[in-house]
Design a protein around this motif. Structure first.
Motif, PDB file in Angstrom:
ATOM      1  N   LYS A  33     -23.137 -53.922  74.215  1.00 43.71           N
ATOM      2  CA  LYS A  33     -24.405 -53.912  73.466  1.00 43.71           C
ATOM      3  C   LYS A  33     -24.189 -54.221  71.995  1.00 43.71           C
ATOM      4  O   LYS A  33     -25.046 -54.828  71.342  1.00 43.71           O
ATOM      5  N   LYS A  34     -23.083 -53.792  71.462  1.00 44.33           N
ATOM      6  CA  LYS A  34     -22.784 -54.084  70.062  1.00 44.33           C
ATOM      7  C   LYS A  34     -21.686 -55.133  69.947  1.00 44.33           C
ATOM      8  O   LYS A  34     -21.014 -55.233  68.931  1.00 44.33           O
ATOM      9  N   PHE A  40     -24.289 -62.681  67.787  1.00 43.31           N
ATOM     10  CA  PHE A  40     -24.648 -64.093  67.636  1.00 43.31           C
ATOM     11  C   PHE A  40     -26.091 -64.349  68.085  1.00 43.31           C
ATOM     12  O   PHE A  40     -26.821 -65.153  67.466  1.00 43.31           O
ATOM     13  N   PHE A  41     -26.517 -63.660  69.151  1.00 42.33           N
ATOM     14  CA  PHE A  41     -27.911 -63.826  69.593  1.00 42.33           C
ATOM     15  C   PHE A  41     -28.888 -63.341  68.509  1.00 42.33           C
ATOM     16  O   PHE A  41     -29.979 -63.917  68.305  1.00 42.33           O
ATOM     17  N   ALA A  42     -28.497 -62.262  67.813  1.00 44.27           N
ATOM     18  CA  ALA A  42     -29.362 -61.747  66.737  1.00 44.27           C
ATOM     19  C   ALA A  42     -29.442 -62.736  65.573  1.00 44.27           C
ATOM     20  O   ALA A  42     -30.466 -62.811  64.863  1.00 44.27           O
ATOM     21  N   GLU A  43     -28.393 -63.498  65.338  1.00 48.39           N
ATOM     22  CA  GLU A  43     -28.362 -64.479  64.271  1.00 48.39           C
ATOM     23  C   GLU A  43     -29.105 -65.769  64.629  1.00 48.39           C
ATOM     24  O   GLU A  43     -29.341 -66.631  63.774  1.00 48.39           O
ATOM     25  N   PHE A  44     -29.440 -65.914  65.936  1.00 45.56           N
ATOM     26  CA  PHE A  44     -30.042 -67.170  66.392  1.00 45.56           C
ATOM     27  C   PHE A  44     -31.316 -67.528  65.614  1.00 45.56           C
ATOM     28  O   PHE A  44     -31.591 -68.698  65.329  1.00 45.56           O
ATOM     29  N   ASN A  46     -31.994 -67.049  62.587  1.00 45.32           N
ATOM     30  CA  ASN A  46     -31.732 -67.514  61.228  1.00 45.32           C
ATOM     31  C   ASN A  46     -31.081 -68.894  61.183  1.00 45.32           C
ATOM     32  O   ASN A  46     -30.845 -69.432  60.099  1.00 45.32           O
ATOM     33  N   VAL A  47     -30.813 -69.444  62.347  1.00 48.43           N
ATOM     34  CA  VAL A  47     -30.168 -70.755  62.401  1.00 48.43           C
ATOM     35  C   VAL A  47     -31.212 -71.840  62.157  1.00 48.43           C
ATOM     36  O   VAL A  47     -32.333 -71.777  62.713  1.00 48.43           O
ATOM     37  N   PRO A  48     -30.911 -72.843  61.342  1.00 52.55           N
ATOM     38  CA  PRO A  48     -31.856 -73.946  61.121  1.00 52.55           C
ATOM     39  C   PRO A  48     -32.225 -74.605  62.447  1.00 52.55           C
ATOM     40  O   PRO A  48     -31.414 -74.671  63.380  1.00 52.55           O
ATOM     41  N   ASN A  49     -33.440 -75.119  62.539  1.00 51.58           N
ATOM     42  CA  ASN A  49     -33.942 -75.689  63.791  1.00 51.58           C
ATOM     43  C   ASN A  49     -33.071 -76.828  64.303  1.00 51.58           C
ATOM     44  O   ASN A  49     -32.862 -76.962  65.505  1.00 51.58           O
ATOM     45  N   GLU A  50     -32.552 -77.645  63.403  1.00 48.33           N
ATOM     46  CA  GLU A  50     -31.765 -78.797  63.851  1.00 48.33           C
ATOM     47  C   GLU A  50     -30.401 -78.369  64.437  1.00 48.33           C
ATOM     48  O   GLU A  50     -29.741 -79.148  65.126  1.00 48.33           O
ATOM     49  N   GLN A  51     -30.010 -77.079  64.216  1.00 52.11           N
ATOM     50  CA  GLN A  51     -28.718 -76.616  64.734  1.00 52.11           C
ATOM     51  C   GLN A  51     -28.860 -75.656  65.923  1.00 52.11           C
ATOM     52  O   GLN A  51     -27.865 -75.252  66.530  1.00 52.11           O
ATOM     53  N   LYS A  52     -30.149 -75.299  66.221  1.00 53.68           N
ATOM     54  CA  LYS A  52     -30.369 -74.303  67.273  1.00 53.68           C
ATOM     55  C   LYS A  52     -29.784 -74.756  68.626  1.00 53.68           C
ATOM     56  O   LYS A  52     -29.222 -73.954  69.377  1.00 53.68           O
ATOM     57  N   LYS A  53     -29.949 -76.053  68.963  1.00 55.47           N
ATOM     58  CA  LYS A  53     -29.477 -76.539  70.269  1.00 55.47           C
ATOM     59  C   LYS A  53     -27.954 -76.381  70.388  1.00 55.47           C
ATOM     60  O   LYS A  53     -27.450 -75.826  71.378  1.00 55.47           O
ATOM     61  N   ASP A  54     -27.230 -76.873  69.391  1.00 53.04           N
ATOM     62  CA  ASP A  54     -25.774 -76.772  69.424  1.00 53.04           C
ATOM     63  C   ASP A  54     -25.307 -75.319  69.375  1.00 53.04           C
ATOM     64  O   ASP A  54     -24.354 -74.923  70.053  1.00 53.04           O
ATOM     65  N   PHE A  55     -26.040 -74.516  68.562  1.00 57.12           N
ATOM     66  CA  PHE A  55     -25.691 -73.102  68.440  1.00 57.12           C
ATOM     67  C   PHE A  55     -25.874 -72.378  69.782  1.00 57.12           C
ATOM     68  O   PHE A  55     -25.031 -71.590  70.224  1.00 57.12           O
ATOM     69  N   GLN A  57     -25.892 -73.710  72.844  1.00 61.73           N
ATOM     70  CA  GLN A  57     -24.899 -74.159  73.820  1.00 61.73           C
ATOM     71  C   GLN A  57     -23.547 -73.478  73.582  1.00 61.73           C
ATOM     72  O   GLN A  57     -22.860 -73.093  74.531  1.00 61.73           O
ATOM     73  N   ALA A  58     -23.193 -73.309  72.310  1.00 64.03           N
ATOM     74  CA  ALA A  58     -21.918 -72.669  71.992  1.00 64.03           C
ATOM     75  C   ALA A  58     -21.917 -71.204  72.420  1.00 64.03           C
ATOM     76  O   ALA A  58     -20.929 -70.684  72.956  1.00 64.03           O
ATOM     77  N   ILE A  59     -23.067 -70.522  72.176  1.00 59.73           N
ATOM     78  CA  ILE A  59     -23.159 -69.110  72.583  1.00 59.73           C
ATOM     79  C   ILE A  59     -23.052 -68.975  74.102  1.00 59.73           C
ATOM     80  O   ILE A  59     -22.349 -68.093  74.629  1.00 59.73           O
ATOM     81  N   ASN A  60     -23.760 -69.848  74.826  1.00 63.35           N
ATOM     82  CA  ASN A  60     -23.717 -69.796  76.295  1.00 63.35           C
ATOM     83  C   ASN A  60     -22.299 -70.073  76.826  1.00 63.35           C
ATOM     84  O   ASN A  60     -21.861 -69.465  77.810  1.00 63.35           O
TER      85      ASN A  60
END
Length: 339
Positions: A33-34, A40-44, A46-55, A57-60
């Protein structure tokens, strides 16, 4: 941020564990849980929209890798534990393997063979189921000869000419039929006689018989051969030969060794005389040579025979012949050093 995730992916791929505690600590670090993934999911957001897709995929990729790593490590650990349960700890030294032992009959037989091999005797063998000719007739025991009663015989009911051999002299007959002199052979083997089983006798026992055929063989040669044998096997240098009778030798003798009278056991086994009978012997009867195709005017020879059980009983001070056949492990283990 993506570069940090890739560092964690590499860490997951390289991770190895030997215990369940290490696997659980790894799981909590990444999937708890921590854990890192939830961070990283909590930071999602705050990620710029143009980087959300790559971000994403990396988390998955990190999540999938961590889950597969935990599953694989658990399976490997369970497999090792299962092996340990079945085979024990394979990393431990092996249990010592107990060395078996030869049967005392085999020990004594091999000693006798070695002694006579050192003076040029070879080993000959023959069938345990014999015919009348090789067991009796060729050995100067024609049909209805009274000396046949000396050996109570097991006959095969379906054929009165076939029997279980009563001595290994039958092997010597076969050897003389197929080999020309000079002959120097011993014939160890199992023999059968229809006798009551007791502490001193058995219906199955073992013999070693010796035969020497050549020109100018004398009784003195026989005596010296037997003296050499008794010195080598018993360490005794005093023997005597008493006149006796065997149908296939003439003259015939019983061989005694002087055992001594040093202990109470010596008195008991020698009946107070100090002498022990160990075998029979004699010069081969000319009729036996003739029956086997050897010219008795040109060749002469001597023969001797002994019971292996009797020799073993003397060497090891065994009081009951039946002990050789009962396969009592407590008895047989005493010969473990006699390999």
């Amino acid at each position: 941020m993506i570069d940090k995730i890739k560092e964690y992916i590499a860490e997951v791929e390289a991770f190895q564990a030997q215990t369940a505690e290490e696997i659980e600590a790894f799981r909590i670090k990444f999937l708890g849980k921590k854990g890192i993934l939830n961070q990283f999911f909590a930071e999602f957001k705050n990620v710029p929209n143009e980087q959300k897709k790559d971000f994403g995929q990396a988390i998955n990729e990190l999540k999938t890798g961590a889950q597969q790593k935990v599953s694989t490590l658990k399976d490997d650990l369970e497999s090792k534990e299962e092996e340990k349960g079945v085979y024990g700890d394979l990393s431990r030294p092996a249990e010592p393997v107990q060395i078996g032992s030869r049967h005392p009959i085999s020990v004594v037989k091999n000693q006798i063979i070695e002694i006579f091999s050192n003076i040029g005797f070879n080993v000959s063998e023959g069938p345990e189921i014999e015919d009348d000719w090789h067991n009796f007739t060729a050995l100067n025991l024609p049909e209805y000869h009274p000396a046949r009663d000396m050996q109570d015989t097991f006959f095969i009911q379906t054929d009165p000419d076939i029997l279980l051999r009563t001595h290994t002299s039958s092997v010597q007959v076969r050897y003389m039929e197929n080999n020309k002199p000079p002959i120097r052979t011993i014939s160890p083997g199992r023999v059968f006689r229809n006798e009551a089983i007791s502490a001193r006798s058995h219906c199955i026992f073992h013999q070693v018989e010796g035969l020497y055929i050549d020109k100018d063989v004398s009784f003195a040669d026989l005596k010296q051969t037997l003296l050499y044998f008794t010195k080598q096997l018993f360490g005794k240098s005093k023997i005597r030969l008493r006149p006796s009778y065997f149908p296939f030798t003439e003259p015939s003798a019983e061989v005694d060794i002087y055992w001594g009278l040093e202990t109470e056991t010596d008195y008991r086994i020698t009946k107070g005389t100090g002498w022990l009978e160990i075998m029979g012997c004699g010069m081969v009867d000319p009729n036996v040579l003739k029956n086997c195709g050897i010219d008795p005017t040109e060749y002469s020879g001597f023969a001797f025979g002994m019971g292996i059980e009797r020799i073993a009983m003397l060497l090891y001070q065994i009081g009951d012949i039946r002990m050789f056949y009962e396969n009592d492990v407590r008895f047989l283990e005493q010969f473990r050093s006699s390999l």
